[in-house]
Design an enzyme around this catalytic site. Structure first.
Site, short mmCIF file in Angstrom:
data_model
loop_
_atom_site.label_atom_id
_atom_site.label_comp_id
_atom_site.label_asym_id
_atom_site.label_seq_id
_atom_site.Cartn_x
_atom_site.Cartn_y
_atom_site.Cartn_z
CB CYS A 88 58.64 -26.85 -14.18
SG CYS A 88 58.09 -27.67 -15.70
N GLY B 265 55.32 -32.19 -9.36
CA GLY B 265 55.74 -30.95 -9.98
C GLY B 265 54.75 -29.81 -9.82
#
Length: 224
Positions: free
Chosen positions: A170, A74
């Site tokens: 994110c 991520g």
């Protein structure tokens, strides 16, 4: 249910990020077939963590909050007081859990927890995490090494959300971030920790369907 499948839960309170991360790495490196799976539940002081594939352009503004490059999947996210962190140190091979299946079960444990508090949440196939009305309330990020995982989840409970404005959370520009307190839920990470542990144990105690081939690329991080 698997024999001896309980994930041992530990409430650790507020812990600095880097020593906790190093402790996860050490435990994973020294695991053997008899090592118990553990769930570490805690809070962190303010810190941004940047996943292995993290792009610097997702950090929009620098501040006195440290940015720590780490080895999960991520992009960049924020951790701070009032957020419940759950680190899962588990032998996925022993439980026959593939990475995707593991991610979905973690998401479902959070969804089930939120449902107990009257919040309807859901996951997304293309963007791991847990959402309410297209706003993110929990993020996920794992590192898988030889079928063993560490890192885990972050659930926003009652915290200062303003640092999220300094990043694309994110890796998603304009992503709205919310927390349980926005729904009038008066909980703390400490009070929610045993509730989350129960949900995780209920779902991860069930044997998965993975085969050894599922771990062929297991040295890579799982996206979050």
């Amino acid at each position: 249910m698997l024999a001896g499948s309980t994930v041992a839960s530990r409430w650790l309170g507020v812990q600095e990020y880097i020593p906790t991360w190093r402790a996860m790495q050490t435990m994973t490196s020294h695991r053997n077939g008899n090592t118990s799976d553990e769930l570490w539940l805690l809070e962190h002081p303010p810190v941004f963590t940047q996943g292995q594939a993290g792009k610097p352009e997702h950090v929009l503004q620098r501040s006195n909050i440290p940015i720590v490059p780490i080895d999960r999947g991520g992009q960049v996210t924020y951790h701070g007081p009032g957020q419940l962190i759950g680190y899962l140190l588990m032998d996925l091979g022993r439980r026959k859990l593939g990475v995707r299946e593991m991610v979905r079960r973690i998401e479902q444990s959070i969804i089930d927890l939120l449902a107990d508090h009257g919040i309807r949440a859901y996951g997304k196939e293309d963007a791991p995490g847990v959402y309410v009305d297209e706003a993110k309330i929990a993020s996920l990020g794992l590192r898988i090494r030889d079928g063993k995982c560490y890192h885990g989840l972050a659930l926003n409970v009652d915290m200062d959300l303003s640092p999220f404005s300094q990043i694309n959370p994110c890796g998603y520009a304009g992503l709205r971030v919310i927390q349980l307190a926005d729904f009038g839920i008066r909980e703390t990470p400490a009070s929610l920790a045993p509730q989350l542990a129960a949900k995780i144990n209920a779902l991860l105690g069930q044997e998965g369907t993975a085969s050894p081939a599922d771990y062929a690329l297991s040295a890579k991080p799982a996206a979050s």
